[in-house]
Design a protein around this motif. Structure first.
Motif, PDB file in Angstrom:
ATOM      1  N   TYR A   1       0.847  -1.189   0.000  1.00 11.09           N
ATOM      2  CA  TYR A   1       0.000   0.000   0.000  1.00 11.09           C
ATOM      3  C   TYR A   1       0.884   1.240   0.000  1.00 11.09           C
ATOM      4  CZ  TYR A   1      -3.595  -3.334   1.281  1.00 11.09           C
ATOM      5  OH  TYR A   1      -4.449  -4.393   1.290  1.00 11.09           O
ATOM      6  N   LYS A   2       0.433   2.265  -0.733  1.00 12.57           N
ATOM      7  CA  LYS A   2       1.194   3.510  -0.800  1.00 12.57           C
ATOM      8  C   LYS A   2       0.552   4.613   0.037  1.00 12.57           C
ATOM      9  CE  LYS A   2       3.073   2.448  -5.287  1.00 12.57           C
ATOM     10  NZ  LYS A   2       2.948   2.608  -6.703  1.00 12.57           N
ATOM     11  N   ARG A   3      -0.794   4.622   0.070  1.00 10.76           N
ATOM     12  CA  ARG A   3      -1.507   5.653   0.827  1.00 10.76           C
ATOM     13  C   ARG A   3      -2.766   5.019   1.415  1.00 10.76           C
ATOM     14  NH1 ARG A   3      -1.319  10.185  -2.436  1.00 10.76           N
ATOM     15  NH2 ARG A   3       0.603  10.675  -1.372  1.00 10.76           N
ATOM     16  N   ILE A   4      -2.894   5.135   2.726  1.00  8.32           N
ATOM     17  CA  ILE A   4      -4.005   4.516   3.454  1.00  8.32           C
ATOM     18  C   ILE A   4      -4.857   5.604   4.092  1.00  8.32           C
ATOM     19  CG2 ILE A   4      -4.627   2.995   5.377  1.00  8.32           C
ATOM     20  CD1 ILE A   4      -1.906   1.579   4.963  1.00  8.32           C
TER      21      ILE A   4
ATOM     22  N   SER B   1      -4.217  -0.003  14.378  1.00  8.45           N
ATOM     23  CA  SER B   1      -3.938  -1.052  13.395  1.00  8.45           C
ATOM     24  C   SER B   1      -3.583  -0.462  12.036  1.00  8.45           C
ATOM     25  CB  SER B   1      -5.146  -1.988  13.257  1.00  8.45           C
ATOM     26  OG  SER B   1      -5.369  -2.674  14.458  1.00  8.45           O
ATOM     27  N   GLY B   2      -4.287   0.596  11.639  1.00  8.18           N
ATOM     28  CA  GLY B   2      -3.995   1.245  10.362  1.00  8.18           C
ATOM     29  C   GLY B   2      -2.603   1.861  10.340  1.00  8.18           C
ATOM     30  N   LEU B   3      -2.216   2.476  11.438  1.00  5.94           N
ATOM     31  CA  LEU B   3      -0.870   3.062  11.521  1.00  5.94           C
ATOM     32  C   LEU B   3       0.201   1.979  11.504  1.00  5.94           C
ATOM     33  CD1 LEU B   3      -1.442   5.915  14.134  1.00  5.94           C
ATOM     34  CD2 LEU B   3      -1.033   6.177  11.675  1.00  5.94           C
ATOM     35  N   ALA B   4      -0.057   0.861  12.188  1.00  2.00           N
ATOM     36  CA  ALA B   4       0.905  -0.250  12.184  1.00  2.00           C
ATOM     37  C   ALA B   4       1.058  -0.815  10.778  1.00  2.00           C
ATOM     38  CB  ALA B   4       0.459  -1.333  13.161  1.00  2.00           C
ATOM     39  N   LEU B   5      -0.052  -0.961  10.065  1.00  2.00           N
ATOM     40  CA  LEU B   5       0.002  -1.454   8.687  1.00  2.00           C
ATOM     41  C   LEU B   5       0.762  -0.475   7.798  1.00  2.00           C
ATOM     42  CD1 LEU B   5      -0.832  -3.520   6.543  1.00  2.00           C
ATOM     43  CD2 LEU B   5      -2.996  -2.281   6.316  1.00  2.00           C
ATOM     44  N   ALA B   6       0.523   0.805   7.994  1.00  2.00           N
ATOM     45  CA  ALA B   6       1.228   1.822   7.204  1.00  2.00           C
ATOM     46  C   ALA B   6       2.730   1.769   7.470  1.00  2.00           C
ATOM     47  CB  ALA B   6       0.679   3.212   7.535  1.00  2.00           C
ATOM     48  N   ARG B   7       3.088   1.585   8.721  1.00  3.10           N
ATOM     49  CA  ARG B   7       4.513   1.492   9.068  1.00  3.10           C
ATOM     50  C   ARG B   7       5.142   0.274   8.389  1.00  3.10           C
ATOM     51  NH1 ARG B   7       6.189  -1.318  13.137  1.00  3.10           N
ATOM     52  NH2 ARG B   7       4.288  -1.031  14.321  1.00  3.10           N
ATOM     53  N   LEU B   8       4.455  -0.868   8.432  1.00  5.15           N
ATOM     54  CA  LEU B   8       4.982  -2.092   7.833  1.00  5.15           C
ATOM     55  C   LEU B   8       5.114  -2.002   6.315  1.00  5.15           C
ATOM     56  CD1 LEU B   8       3.060  -4.797   9.898  1.00  5.15           C
ATOM     57  CD2 LEU B   8       5.519  -4.310   9.959  1.00  5.15           C
ATOM     58  N   SER B   9       4.209  -1.266   5.687  1.00  2.81           N
ATOM     59  CA  SER B   9       4.234  -1.175   4.228  1.00  2.81           C
ATOM     60  C   SER B   9       4.834   0.139   3.726  1.00  2.81           C
ATOM     61  CB  SER B   9       2.828  -1.362   3.663  1.00  2.81           C
ATOM     62  OG  SER B   9       1.949  -0.385   4.149  1.00  2.81           O
ATOM     63  N   SER B  10       5.389   0.935   4.637  1.00  2.93           N
ATOM     64  CA  SER B  10       5.985   2.239   4.284  1.00  2.93           C
ATOM     65  C   SER B  10       5.003   3.131   3.539  1.00  2.93           C
ATOM     66  CB  SER B  10       7.259   2.032   3.457  1.00  2.93           C
ATOM     67  OG  SER B  10       8.207   1.297   4.175  1.00  2.93           O
ATOM     68  N   ALA B  11       3.764   3.098   3.978  1.00  6.71           N
ATOM     69  CA  ALA B  11       2.710   3.888   3.334  1.00  6.71           C
ATOM     70  C   ALA B  11       2.503   5.214   4.069  1.00  6.71           C
ATOM     71  CB  ALA B  11       1.405   3.104   3.326  1.00  6.71           C
ATOM     72  N   LYS B  12       1.958   6.171   3.349  1.00  8.60           N
ATOM     73  CA  LYS B  12       1.525   7.430   3.950  1.00  8.60           C
ATOM     74  C   LYS B  12       0.074   7.242   4.388  1.00  8.60           C
ATOM     75  CE  LYS B  12       4.597  10.180   1.121  1.00  8.60           C
ATOM     76  NZ  LYS B  12       4.724  11.210   0.097  1.00  8.60           N
ATOM     77  N   VAL B  13      -0.357   8.063   5.330  1.00  7.56           N
ATOM     78  CA  VAL B  13      -1.707   7.942   5.868  1.00  7.56           C
ATOM     79  C   VAL B  13      -2.459   9.256   5.727  1.00  7.56           C
ATOM     80  CG1 VAL B  13      -3.015   7.682   8.035  1.00  7.56           C
ATOM     81  CG2 VAL B  13      -1.181   6.082   7.489  1.00  7.56           C
ATOM     82  N   VAL B  14      -3.738   9.144   5.416  1.00 11.94           N
ATOM     83  CA  VAL B  14      -4.664  10.264   5.465  1.00 11.94           C
ATOM     84  C   VAL B  14      -5.629   9.947   6.603  1.00 11.94           C
ATOM     85  CG1 VAL B  14      -6.488  11.518   4.264  1.00 11.94           C
ATOM     86  CG2 VAL B  14      -4.480  10.717   2.994  1.00 11.94           C
ATOM     87  N   ALA B  15      -5.584  10.745   7.678  1.00 16.28           N
ATOM     88  CA  ALA B  15      -6.483  10.569   8.820  1.00 16.28           C
ATOM     89  C   ALA B  15      -7.703  11.449   8.590  1.00 16.28           C
ATOM     90  CB  ALA B  15      -5.782  10.943  10.116  1.00 16.28           C
ATOM     91  N   LEU B  16      -8.882  10.840   8.556  1.00 15.09           N
ATOM     92  CA  LEU B  16     -10.112  11.557   8.209  1.00 15.09           C
ATOM     93  C   LEU B  16     -11.139  11.500   9.325  1.00 15.09           C
ATOM     94  CD1 LEU B  16     -11.975  12.923   6.021  1.00 15.09           C
ATOM     95  CD2 LEU B  16     -12.716  10.598   5.476  1.00 15.09           C
TER      96      LEU B  16
ATOM     97  N   LEU C   1      -6.255   2.017   0.100  1.00 15.99           N
ATOM     98  CA  LEU C   1      -6.898   1.228   1.152  1.00 15.99           C
ATOM     99  C   LEU C   1      -7.622   2.176   2.096  1.00 15.99           C
ATOM    100  CD1 LEU C   1      -7.259  -1.596   2.554  1.00 15.99           C
ATOM    101  CD2 LEU C   1      -5.278  -0.979   3.952  1.00 15.99           C
ATOM    102  N   ILE C   2      -8.807   1.750   2.542  1.00 16.42           N
ATOM    103  CA  ILE C   2      -9.559   2.468   3.565  1.00 16.42           C
ATOM    104  C   ILE C   2      -9.573   1.578   4.801  1.00 16.42           C
ATOM    105  CG2 ILE C   2     -11.819   3.380   4.274  1.00 16.42           C
ATOM    106  CD1 ILE C   2     -12.415   3.818   1.257  1.00 16.42           C
ATOM    107  N   VAL C   3      -9.192   2.141   5.946  1.00 21.05           N
ATOM    108  CA  VAL C   3      -9.231   1.413   7.216  1.00 21.05           C
ATOM    109  C   VAL C   3     -10.246   2.102   8.109  1.00 21.05           C
ATOM    110  CG1 VAL C   3      -7.928   0.753   9.270  1.00 21.05           C
ATOM    111  CG2 VAL C   3      -6.811   0.695   7.033  1.00 21.05           C
TER     112      VAL C   3
END
Length: 147
Positions: free
Chosen positions: A2-5, A21-36, A112-114
């Motif tokens: 994933y690139k952006r979650i 969980s979403g932040l942990a997944l982002a860390r594992l996949s080196s993804a950026k996050v959009v917190a909404l 991905l949407i978490v």
């Protein structure tokens, strides 16, 4: 992977688990996050479920909701930075929560949407509806639902 979650939150304890969980997944996949956080508008009339109050009071209530939402997504951003994840804090104003989540995911090019399930069962789920169910059935972007 994933690139952006996009992580949708409402500040509930179940939503906090989804954020973690979403932040942990982002860390594992080196993804950026959009917190909404989606902010509803105050009902303007009796038929929408509102009370007849002054427009200045409505603006005050909506500002309180907006400030609380900003604090919430800022908290997610700070948590992400603590884990080495880049987080963009986003607010959306809409009465259509599920549609706002899907639109934000498209706008920010998320793959991905978490989000949390609401945990309601039986008749309450049928009567109140489910934003999570709506996102699941209408999103073309994969959705990870956490309980």
């Amino acid at each position: 992977m994933y690139k952006r979650i996009l992580i949708a939150t409402d500040g509930s304890p179940l939503s906090d688990k989804a954020v973690a969980s979403g932040l942990a997944l982002a860390r594992l996949s080196s993804a950026k996050v959009v917190a909404l956080k989606v902010i509803p508008r105050y009902p303007r009339n009796y038929f929408e479920g509102g009370l007849p109050i002054d427009s200045a009071d409505i603006e005050r209530v909506e500002k309180q909701w907006s400030d609380a939402a900003q604090t919430l997504v800022d908290k997610v951003r700070d948590m992400g930075e603590g884990e080495g994840v880049e987080v963009k804090a986003v607010l959306a104003k809409s009465d259509l929560v599920a549609e706002a989540i899907i639109a934000a995911a498209k706008k920010h090019k998320c793959d991905l949407i978490v989000m949390a399930s609401h945990g309601r069962k039986g008749l309450k789920r049928l009567l109140l509806g489910s934003e999570t169910q709506h996102v699941l059935t209408h999103s073309h972007i994969p959705v990870l639902v956490l309980r």
